[in-house]
Design a protein around this motif. Structure first.
Motif, PDB file in Angstrom:
ATOM      1  N   TYR A   1      -7.996   0.886   1.947  1.00  0.00           N
ATOM      2  CA  TYR A   1      -7.023   0.295   2.857  1.00  0.00           C
ATOM      3  C   TYR A   1      -7.147   0.787   4.203  1.00  0.00           C
ATOM      4  CZ  TYR A   1      -6.006  -2.056  -1.605  1.00  0.00           C
ATOM      5  OH  TYR A   1      -6.170  -2.816  -2.865  1.00  0.00           O
TER       6      TYR A   1
ATOM      7  N   ALA B   1     -10.081  -6.248   1.176  1.00  0.00           N
ATOM      8  CA  ALA B   1     -10.533  -5.058   0.864  1.00  0.00           C
ATOM      9  C   ALA B   1     -11.170  -4.866  -0.414  1.00  0.00           C
ATOM     10  CB  ALA B   1      -9.172  -4.166   1.004  1.00  0.00           C
TER      11      ALA B   1
ATOM     12  N   VAL C   1       0.763  -1.289  -0.068  1.00  0.00           N
ATOM     13  CA  VAL C   1       0.037   0.174   0.009  1.00  0.00           C
ATOM     14  C   VAL C   1       0.921   1.129  -0.020  1.00  0.00           C
ATOM     15  CG1 VAL C   1      -1.865   1.293   1.560  1.00  0.00           C
ATOM     16  CG2 VAL C   1      -1.810  -1.051   1.004  1.00  0.00           C
TER      17      VAL C   1
ATOM     18  N   LEU D   1      -5.409  -7.466   1.197  1.00  0.00           N
ATOM     19  CA  LEU D   1      -5.831  -6.928   0.183  1.00  0.00           C
ATOM     20  C   LEU D   1      -7.008  -7.491  -0.590  1.00  0.00           C
ATOM     21  CD1 LEU D   1      -2.413  -6.064  -1.582  1.00  0.00           C
ATOM     22  CD2 LEU D   1      -3.652  -5.027   0.375  1.00  0.00           C
TER      23      LEU D   1
END
Length: 501
Positions: free
Chosen positions: A262, A373, A219, A370
């Protein structure tokens, strides 16, 4: 007023006293004409922590030669730079200072290196006497002006392509140099070579980034990439370069979307204030960009009409509307880029990335974090699209589809950020979300076009002009919106299948 020159050149290492290899017969070069020796004296400026150098920018004040003045160079491609020139003055000209403001901010620009060069110039000419390139042997004396500093002396060859000449000339010259044992310089510029020789490489110059391992690594790498994109696009926006506003706006939206998507990786309590400022910046950038897209859409639609359907000074009124809007929005945007609020936002981004507010999940492997998300983004988007499709055609549905479009963009950017970690699945999701976003964007463009056409028609009517053509264009936009709405269910079904469950 600053001028711009596209500079295409190559540099080569050569031992002191070594002559320039013969270049007649290298490609299209038929003659080499000496132009004498020019004495150049240049002082290079940067911040104390050398932020310009870290971004591969060079700023100098040079005397001597035909182009004395202030020069700011931006990298375009390997061996290609745009040189912004301004007349000589004692201090950095404002038009130059503005172009580096996003990098410099409140820091002072100070002299860091002085280069005095004896430049032995040759013109490389074609068969008809046309200038193809300029080759010079530069004997350089460098003096470090900041830090402990030092001095250095070296010789190099520089070959610069003439305006409008075929770049193949440079390839032919390089081949001739290779045959003579002359090799390309390891340094991209004289100042970079000077800093290497007189006290180390530029402070803050980026090294090889560590490979991302955790969810937080991935990220943060994406956030840093988008932060750099904002900084890199800033000068282009100030110079009014094509597509620069759009690209800067996209980077701003990508940053904000990643911070929102995120939240399991970065603490939203710390990032929400930055998100709010990014939203403000994207909005300011969007004012001019949306108008630019709309003007192009309406102009293309007008061009497509049969001559018999164009009545009255429609083209002139549309052109006047576009020019007026562009002038007012550009002045406003330049004010934004020079504002304390914008510069404070850039500082906040630097602080956030230097000391990121990582949550516990940031230390985990990226796969599950991830993916989860992205799954959440898909669920939120599904609710918006489903609700919009259930509404009858009209303003409420238009608004709902616009909200779905914004969420689809956020999902797309979240997927792009996850590609290095998740690979093909994230890449497929980004493509699917992009198709959905494009379709919804076409619908929103039609909504905005219809609103503008109503305004223009009212103005034309008040001026005693025919409003017929505006009505024709309006009806075409109605049909265009209907076509996108008919395609939406199928496009959404494909996009939804790409989201992880």
């Amino acid at each position: 007023m600053a001028d711009v020159k596209r500079e295409i050149e190559r540099k080569y290492e050569v031992a002191d006293g070594e002559p320039l290899p013969g270049l007649a017969g290298a490609g299209a070069v038929t003659d080499v004409v000496g132009r004498g020796v020019v004495e150049l004296d240049a002082v290079y400026y940067d911040t104390a922590d050398e932020r310009l150098g870290a971004a591969s920018l060079t700023l100098r004040r040079r005397t001597g030669g035909a182009d004395a003045g202030w020069h700011l160079k931006f990298p375009v491609a390997p061996g290609v730079r745009d040189e912004i020139r301004a007349p000589l003055s004692d201090t950095v000209p404002e038009e130059i200072a503005a172009l580096v403001r996003s990098r410099v901010r409140g820091a002072e620009l100070v002299p860091v290196v002085r280069l005095r060069s004896a430049r032995d110039v040759r013109h490389l000419l074609g068969a008809d006497g046309t200038l193809l390139a300029e080759a010079s042997v530069d004997t350089v004396d460098a003096e470090r002006l900041n830090r402990a500093g030092g001095t250095a002396r070296w010789t190099e060859i520089e070959v610069e392509l003439a305006d409008g000449a075929d770049p193949a000339v440079l390839d032919a010259v390089e081949q001739r140099f290779a045959e003579a044992g002359v090799r390309p310089s390891k340094a991209a510029s004289k100042v970079a070579e000077a800093l290497r020789r007189t006290g180390g490489s530029r402070a803050g110059a980026p090294g090889r980034a560590a490979e991302p391992v955790t969810a937080g690594d991935h990220v943060l790498a994406y956030l840093r990439e988008q932060r750099e994109a904002i900084l890199a696009r800033d000068p282009g926006v100030r110079r009014d370069l094509p597509d620069s506003v759009h690209q800067m706006r996209v980077a701003t939206r990508r940053l904000r979307s990643a911070l929102r998507s995120y939240g399991s990786v970065l603490d939203r309590n710390a990032t929400d204030p930055v998100q709010a400022e990014l939203k403000w910046l994207a909005g300011e950038l969007g004012v001019g960009r949306d108008q630019e897209v709309l003007a192009e859409r309406l102009s293309d639609a007008l061009d497509a009409l049969p001559p018999g359907e164009v009545t009255g000074p429609v083209r002139e009124r549309l052109g006047s509307w576009a020019a007026t809007r562009h002038g007012s929005t550009r002045g406003r945007l330049l004010g934004v880029l020079d504002s304390a609020r914008y510069l404070a936002l850039l500082d906040s981004l630097d602080t956030l990335l230097a000391d990121p507010p990582l949550r516990q999940r940031a230390a985990l492997k990226p796969g599950k974090v991830l993916t989860r998300a992205l799954s959440k983004e898909g669920a939120k988007l599904a609710r918006l699209v489903t609700a919009a499709l259930e509404l009858p055609p009209g303003e409420d549905r238009d608004h709902a589809l616009h909200q779905a479009r914004k969420r689809a963009k956020r999902a797309r950017y979240a997927a792009e950020a996850a590609v290095p970690a998740l690979g093909g699945s994230a890449r497929a999701l980004a493509r699917a979300a992009k198709k959905l976003t494009s379709l919804l964007g076409e619908h929103q463009d039609s909504v905005l076009a219809r609103h503008t056409l109503r305004e223009l028609a009212a103005v034309a009517h008040a001026a005693g002009e025919s409003a017929f053509t505006y009505g024709v264009l309006y009806e075409r936009e109605v049909r265009a919106a209907r076509r996108t709405e008919e395609k939406l269910p199928g496009t959404w079904t494909k996009a939804r299948s790409a989201f992880p469950r």
